[in-house]
Design a protein around this motif. Structure first.
Motif, short mmCIF file in Angstrom:
data_model
loop_
_atom_site.label_atom_id
_atom_site.label_comp_id
_atom_site.label_asym_id
_atom_site.label_seq_id
_atom_site.Cartn_x
_atom_site.Cartn_y
_atom_site.Cartn_z
N ARG A 113 0.95 -1.26 -0.11
CA ARG A 113 0.15 0.04 -0.02
C ARG A 113 0.94 1.26 0.01
NH1 ARG A 113 -0.03 2.45 5.25
NH2 ARG A 113 0.46 0.80 6.90
N PRO A 114 0.22 2.56 -0.27
CA PRO A 114 1.17 3.62 -0.21
C PRO A 114 1.49 3.95 1.17
CG PRO A 114 -0.98 4.01 -1.63
CD PRO A 114 -0.96 2.66 -0.84
N VAL A 115 2.51 4.75 1.52
CA VAL A 115 2.87 5.05 2.65
C VAL A 115 3.55 6.56 2.66
CG1 VAL A 115 3.31 2.73 3.69
CG2 VAL A 115 5.27 4.10 2.56
N VAL A 138 5.03 6.98 -1.27
CA VAL A 138 5.60 5.97 -2.00
C VAL A 138 5.07 4.81 -1.71
CG1 VAL A 138 7.78 4.98 -3.00
CG2 VAL A 138 7.66 7.39 -2.30
N PRO A 139 4.72 3.75 -2.52
CA PRO A 139 4.11 2.32 -2.11
C PRO A 139 5.37 1.47 -1.48
CG PRO A 139 4.38 2.47 -4.61
CD PRO A 139 4.69 4.00 -4.00
N ILE A 140 4.76 0.83 -0.34
CA ILE A 140 5.57 -0.59 -0.02
C ILE A 140 5.06 -1.74 -0.63
CG2 ILE A 140 6.47 0.62 2.21
CD1 ILE A 140 4.18 -0.82 3.70
N MET A 193 13.27 0.40 1.57
CA MET A 193 12.13 -0.59 1.25
C MET A 193 11.10 0.18 0.64
SD MET A 193 13.11 -3.19 2.72
CE MET A 193 11.58 -4.22 2.44
N PRO A 194 10.58 1.11 0.68
CA PRO A 194 9.54 1.84 -0.46
C PRO A 194 9.87 1.91 -1.74
CG PRO A 194 9.84 3.01 1.71
CD PRO A 194 10.62 2.30 1.68
N HIS A 195 9.07 1.74 -2.71
CA HIS A 195 9.51 1.46 -4.15
C HIS A 195 9.28 2.78 -4.86
CE1 HIS A 195 9.45 -2.98 -4.71
NE2 HIS A 195 8.90 -2.78 -3.22
N PRO A 196 10.26 3.69 -5.01
CA PRO A 196 10.06 4.89 -5.76
C PRO A 196 9.78 4.65 -7.58
CG PRO A 196 12.32 4.22 -5.37
CD PRO A 196 11.69 3.60 -4.59
N LEU A 203 -0.58 8.52 -12.84
CA LEU A 203 -1.51 7.53 -13.19
C LEU A 203 -1.30 6.32 -12.26
CD1 LEU A 203 -1.25 7.44 -16.94
CD2 LEU A 203 -3.27 7.79 -15.70
N LEU A 204 -0.11 6.43 -11.74
CA LEU A 204 0.27 5.05 -10.51
C LEU A 204 -0.10 5.55 -9.13
CD1 LEU A 204 3.96 4.38 -11.84
CD2 LEU A 204 1.62 2.98 -12.43
N GLY A 205 -0.87 6.78 -8.86
CA GLY A 205 -1.18 7.30 -7.78
C GLY A 205 -0.09 8.39 -7.12
#
Length: 228
Positions: A113-115, A138-140, A193-196, A203-205
């Protein structure tokens, strides 16, 4: 600028990373298989997320012994930017390029989910495009993202401004001191850990992750500018 995306058996975020560089940043990028041993033709090295070697033994523990890792370590020693995301961060920890270790999330569940992250240090080659203390989304996507280190290591990270990102508001996994990303002493190896790469277009949020890759490119261009 030419980027390498390292691919281990079990990597599953390599395509996201490739897309972020090729289609959003507009730079050259190649996949590099784990059996290769030469990264000299690349200017930056990216270790993507996934489950390298099925995460057997420990996350990143087997990938650390892949042929390519000697070249990754050499690139880091040469000062090239090395970014490890999620499983890539775990590989950097196992290889000794960054201190600490990962435990299972406090809730013992996989989370995706996004954090919100706070940019704790914007004075790095990875974060110069952000404002100090900027909050980004940024999502994890991890089950073992609970960063752990001893108190002495934490003190050293804090005193030398090596904590780059912290979870803001809610700590999703129990990481010590809310740590989401750290850098090495030289400042050219970042693990987070989060995915930049999954936050490079609205479009990806979120497009907040794109600034990280733009920061790398800006630093490289400044170092390779041709003066007449």
């Amino acid at each position: 600028m030419r980027f390498a995306v390292i691919v281990f058996p079990g990597s599953n975020c390599d395509i996201d990373m490739y897309h972020a560089i090729k289609d959003e940043l507009g730079e050259e990028v190649e996949y590099v298989w784990h059996t290769e041993s030469d990264l000299s033709r690349f200017d930056a090295i990216l270790l993507p997320g996934g489950f390298s070697y099925g995460d057997y033994l420990r996350c990143g523990a087997i990938a650390r012994f892949s042929n390519i890792m000697e070249a990754v370590i050499q690139a880091a020693e040469e000062g090239k930017p090395v970014l490890g995301v999620c499983n890539g961060f775990q590989v950097l920890l196992e290889s000794g390029l960054l201190p600490g270790a990962m435990k299972r999330n406090n809730n013992l569940k996989f989370m995706c989910r996004p954090v919100d992250l706070e940019v704790v240090n914007n004075n790095t080659m990875f974060t110069s495009g952000y404002e100090q203390s900027e909050i980004i989304s940024v999502p994890i996507a991890h089950g073992e993202g609970n960063y752990e280190c001893d108190d002495e290591t934490l003190k050293e990270l804090e005193e030398n401004n090596r904590i780059v990102f912290r979870y803001h508001g809610t700590n999703p996994n129990g990481s010590k001191a809310d740590i989401a990303g750290i850098i090495n002493e030289k400042g050219n190896v970042l693990g987070m850990m989060p995915h930049p790469e999954r936050a490079v277009d609205e479009l990806l949020g979120s497009a907040d992750g794109l600034k990280l890759f733009q920061s790398i490119l800006k630093k490289w261009r400044e170092a390779h500018v041709v003066t007449s």
